[in-house]
Design an enzyme around this catalytic site. Sequence first.
Site, short mmCIF file in Angstrom:
data_model
loop_
_atom_site.label_atom_id
_atom_site.label_comp_id
_atom_site.label_asym_id
_atom_site.label_seq_id
_atom_site.Cartn_x
_atom_site.Cartn_y
_atom_site.Cartn_z
N THR A 248 0.84 -1.20 0.00
CA THR A 248 0.00 0.00 0.00
C THR A 248 0.88 1.25 0.00
OG1 THR A 248 -1.63 -1.25 1.25
CG2 THR A 248 -1.97 1.11 1.14
N ARG B 56 -0.64 -13.71 8.95
CA ARG B 56 -1.35 -12.69 9.74
C ARG B 56 -0.61 -12.42 11.05
NH1 ARG B 56 -2.78 -10.42 6.15
NH2 ARG B 56 -1.62 -12.01 5.01
#
Length: 693
Positions: free
Chosen positions: A32, A587
């Site tokens: 991102t 995660r």
Amino acid sequence: MDLESLNEKQKEAVFETDGPVLILAGAGSGKTKVLTTKVAYLINEKEVEPYNVLAITFTNKAAKEMKERIYKILGPKAYQIQISTFHSLGVLILRENYEELGFDKNITILDSEDSLTIIKKILKNMNLDSKIYNPRTIRNKISSAKNELITSKDYARFAGNEYEKIVTEVFERYETKTKNTNSVDFDDLLLLPIKLFKKCPLILKQYQERFKYILVDEYQDTNEAQYTLIKMLSAKHKNLCVVGDIDQSIYGFRGANYRNILNFEKDYKNAKTILLEENYRSTGNILNVANDIIKNNKKRKEKNLWTKNEAGVKIKYHRAYDEKDEAHYVGSKIKKLISKGISKKEIAVLYRTNAQSRNMEEELLEENIPYKVVGSFYFYNRKEIKDLISYLKLIYNHHDDVSLMRIINVPKRQIGPKTIANIASKAAEYGCSLYEAISDGKELSFKLLIEDLTRQSEDLSLTELVDLILDKTGMKAELEKEKTIEAEVRLENLEEFKSITKNFEENNGIVSLEEFLLEISLVSDVEEHKNNDDVVTLMTVHAAKGLEFEHVFIIGLEEGLFPHFNSVDNPEDLEEERRLCYVAVTRAKKELTLVNAKRRMIYGNTSQNPPSRFISEIDEKYLDSDEVSEKKVKKEEMIDENITYNLGDKVIHEKYGEGIIVGIGSVLTIAFSHKYGIIKMMKGHKSIRKVEK
């Protein structure tokens, strides 16, 4: 612009602006940041007009986050950039060219429920039984076809049987209806721009000139329509930058095609490929485990995650005795973490199927640890579970008006509010329950159904009764016909309810609806399920994509569960399961715990599954393994299926004392003293023994 905070590969990805670029961004590699910096770089350093940049993400949330980040770098210029989802882009193109596509200006955009309503009306007009031609199934078939760029005319060519021919006709009528009402659905927002560009090359050329630089996030999740739209828009300038990770492609069931990212270099011959392999999220050991698992997939681009972070602790691997023991183990570890001052919101329990949450929920409730179930309701609050419990309550107590009101039209029996109001006014007039007030109409059929279930319940175990309810009421059939992901999840939950009844029977030996309803009311009446940020998170791996937690527990790592039994015979599906496991592992930031059970009761059946193949793919040097001693009472020790009974046999129960067998079916009916009366028991349960004559 903060270019110095980027690593060398990230900088390369930002600076490579012209021509096709493929950025393979591993989990936690800062994609991102790269995307937002690249957009800012194009405008600030390369002097590209903001109007000429198109950035596409998959969710409104991701688009909003990207806009905010770019605004911090560029200021108001950021508002001139088209940063949106695929569907928002479709809306823009449609609004600017509605006349060319034969629409008026005031176009209505239908959501999935609106589409369903139209399809229901079409089926009604065609005099078709919605039980045979399930509206949701047909809606999903039409949606899937559109996403594959298949029109109703194309669909007609593939219709090989009577059912598919009916779907074709519904599809044709649906297209006509939406067009006549100046409406489009979500799939049209992708399909119509492609149709427009094929029909009007000059309009396509205008958009190609407008969007000279195109960036697409999560490219591995694109379907056929999204892929085609991007290919058309980027065909002239070819300044297309796609970001994604084949190893995190987990949405095949939604129509995503991971081959789009695999074939990028074939589609764009001079494409530049950049690998982002440095991970900023996890410890070295967690990444080593992720790499060990994913390298077993054949259909992928070679990539190896690494980090400058510390190696961290080894990955804990625990093999529990059963699903209760698994939940207890995880619950005790979570309790220990919280006592050390770890924030609850930094702890997550991940699982493959929604039904697995129940045991964890009950354990955390018992330990008084607040939690939230993401993407799903608390188990006993799920609609299908409340419906099933209402059937049980009404069978136990015919005067239970609340339960009757809930299920009289579940599944749909065409018993509407007006009918229910009439029954209520009749009950009020005679001072009786709603059930007693029913005397005719469709509602009488419902009453007869309940009476039949009540009669049959006398000779059935609780688990058999649940099976009978699901079958006779049509709850199961309705969900099976729906053929949607949501319906599958609901079916799994209903099947999992049988694990609750089975456990109750095996632990107590009693087959009493009264006792069972009392037991579950104590667990299900929980007020603490309010919004609270600092809670432990329970979620499926699919729901966890894009998130991160300091401490992650992955439960149910067994063959048949994870990987799921539906996938083990299909190499492509198995690779998607492995990617799902890779997503789960990555995660975790600090500590990862992998857990499975030697035996598991799920959907009411006990099975002994070997550990997941994904465990054996991990190098043992990264694992800290332990096994629990088999100290629990085994099912075989609780129930002896070889004992035979006869009417009149005397038995002794550890709680109720001496009794006589007065009925034998799939369960025993035993008459005890006046204090306890007649009680139904499981055959061969350890709590009763025969008195030899």
